[in-house]
Structure formats: C-alpha cells, structure tokens
Design an enzyme around this catalytic site. Structure first.
Site, short mmCIF file in Angstrom:
data_model
loop_
_atom_site.label_atom_id
_atom_site.label_comp_id
_atom_site.label_asym_id
_atom_site.label_seq_id
_atom_site.Cartn_x
_atom_site.Cartn_y
_atom_site.Cartn_z
N ASP A 1 4.44 3.30 6.25
CA ASP A 1 3.79 3.03 7.54
C ASP A 1 4.72 2.35 8.53
OD1 ASP A 1 3.91 0.45 6.17
OD2 ASP A 1 2.57 -0.28 7.74
N LYS B 1 0.82 -1.19 0.00
CA LYS B 1 0.00 0.00 0.00
C LYS B 1 0.86 1.25 0.00
CE LYS B 1 -2.99 -2.52 3.14
NZ LYS B 1 -3.27 -2.68 4.59
N GLY B 2 2.17 1.05 0.22
CA GLY B 2 3.06 2.18 0.46
C GLY B 2 3.14 3.20 -0.64
N ARG C 1 0.74 6.58 7.60
CA ARG C 1 0.85 6.75 6.14
C ARG C 1 0.39 8.15 5.71
NH1 ARG C 1 1.64 1.60 3.79
NH2 ARG C 1 0.59 -0.12 4.84
N LYS D 1 17.24 3.80 0.20
CA LYS D 1 18.10 3.63 1.39
C LYS D 1 19.28 2.76 0.97
CE LYS D 1 15.06 2.77 5.08
NZ LYS D 1 14.69 1.97 6.26
N PHE E 1 14.40 4.19 10.02
CA PHE E 1 13.06 3.71 9.70
C PHE E 1 12.15 4.93 9.54
CE2 PHE E 1 8.89 1.97 9.99
CZ PHE E 1 9.01 0.82 9.23
N VAL E 2 11.58 5.09 8.35
CA VAL E 2 10.79 6.29 8.06
C VAL E 2 9.32 5.98 7.85
CG1 VAL E 2 12.72 7.64 7.13
CG2 VAL E 2 11.39 6.17 5.60
N ASP F 1 7.32 2.97 -2.90
CA ASP F 1 7.61 3.99 -1.89
C ASP F 1 9.10 4.08 -1.56
OD1 ASP F 1 7.61 1.47 -0.66
OD2 ASP F 1 6.34 2.07 1.03
N ASP G 1 14.80 -0.59 -0.19
CA ASP G 1 15.57 -0.84 1.02
C ASP G 1 16.63 -1.90 0.68
OD1 ASP G 1 16.16 -0.74 3.76
OD2 ASP G 1 14.63 -2.18 4.30
#
Ligand code: IMP
Length: 178
Positions: free
Chosen positions: A158, A42-43, A164, A130, A151-152, A99, A102
């Site tokens: 989220d 969903k990001g 979010r 990242k 961690f953002v 989004d 990582d």
C-alpha cells in the site's frame, strides 16, 4: 494500468506463476513437518492467501502486526509488536510470509523474536526484495522477485492504505507521495 502507476514491475501472470512455483517448493521442503505460516499484517495478506492455496498440504496459519518505524529511523529497537500471535510456537516450524524486504529491519527483528520463543525453525518467504536499501544482513529463504529501489504498490502493498488490491506490483508515480 491505473493512472497512479508509473510502471508495472511484476505482472499478474508473473506473480501467479511464481506463487505456484514457491508453493510447490515449500510443500516439498516441509513434506515431513507441520508447517506454520505467519503472515505479517497487512501487506502479506494477498500473497499469503494465494501462497497458502499453492501449498499442497495442510498448514497452520497465524498473524502478527508490527509497527513501521518510519523511513528516517536507524534503530532496529523501533520495531514494535502491535498484534502478537494467538498461538504458542515452541517446537514449531515457522515460515514468516512478508510482502517486501526493504531495509531488512522488520524481518531481522521478527526472525530473532520468534527464534527466541523456542521455534524449531524460522524461515522467511518474501514476495519482493529491494536489496539496494538493505541496512541489516538477512537471508531470504524463499523469494518471489528482486526489484529496483522504487516505491511499489499492489498485490498487498500500500501507500497510505490504498492500492493493495491492484493485481500487479507497480511503481507509484512520485507525484502521488511527494
Ligand atoms: P523493512 O523493515 O525496511 O525491510 O520494511 C518492511 C516494510 O516496509 C514492508 O513490510 C512494507 O510494509 C514497507 N515497505 C517497504 N518498501 C515498500 C514499498 O515499496 N511499498 C510499500 N511498502 C513498503
């Protein structure tokens, strides 16, 4: 700034400017092609909805949902499709909208998966990167911002389905998730 946030890494204004910039670059790059945006649930939803409106041409949109493998996992084989595309993508020019990159495992899996379905091209657009945590090689074709290993949350990202809706990207205080 909300009390769970340690520091704002990307402001609302910086995001808005970057989304406009990316939208116009993408519109130009795909001016002679039909563009299909694939949002990863969903990001990417908030980024995608702003980005799509910054692309000044008609676009086709579809969505996928994939499982997250957990922080300790080391295998790319652990990425699972929870919701597949509704449409066939053979011969299509695909832009995956995500989004954050990582470890890179999710997008590396998705790019490979969509390419094997016969797409004409598969490119990647990510709001955040990242690089410190990357474990697989991946080229990001369109990138918003590179951030440190924090961690953002916010602008779609989220922690346990919360935050979010924050209009900025902020580092979450450690005590919230420890
Ligand atoms: P990757 O496969 O390790 O590149 O991870 C991609 C997914 O992990 C992203 O789509 C996010 O859902 C999640 N993720 C990674 N870092 C963060 C973060 O800092 N905040 C929120 N979600 C994150």
């Amino acid at each position: 700034m909300d009390k769970v946030i340690k520091k704002i890494l990307v402001t609302e204004e910086e995001i808005a400017d970057k989304v406009k910039e990316l939208g116009s670059i993408i519109a130009n790059d795909y001016k002679d092609k039909d563009l299909m945006l694939i949002g990863i649930l969903k990001g990417s939803v908030i980024f995608l909805s702003d980005l799509a409106r910054a692309i000044n041409k008609p676009v086709f949109m579809d969505f996928m949902d994939v499982s997250s493998y957990g922080k300790s996992s080391v295998s790319t084989g652990n990425v699972r499709i929870l919701k597949d595309l509704d449409y066939d993508i053979e011969g299509k020019d695909i832009l995956i909208v995500e989004d954050i990159v990582d470890t890179g495992k999710t997008l590396s899996y998705l790019k490979d998966n969509l390419t094997r379905r016969g797409a004409n091209s598969v490119k990647i657009c990510s709001l955040l990167n990242k690089p410190d945590r990357r474990t697989v090689e991946l080229s990001i074709d369109y990138l918003g911002f590179t951030i440190p290993d924090e961690f953002v949350v916010g602008y779609g990202l989220d922690y346990a389905e919360m935050y979010r809706n924050f209009p900025y990207v902020g580092a979450l205080k450690e005590e919230v998730y420890e």
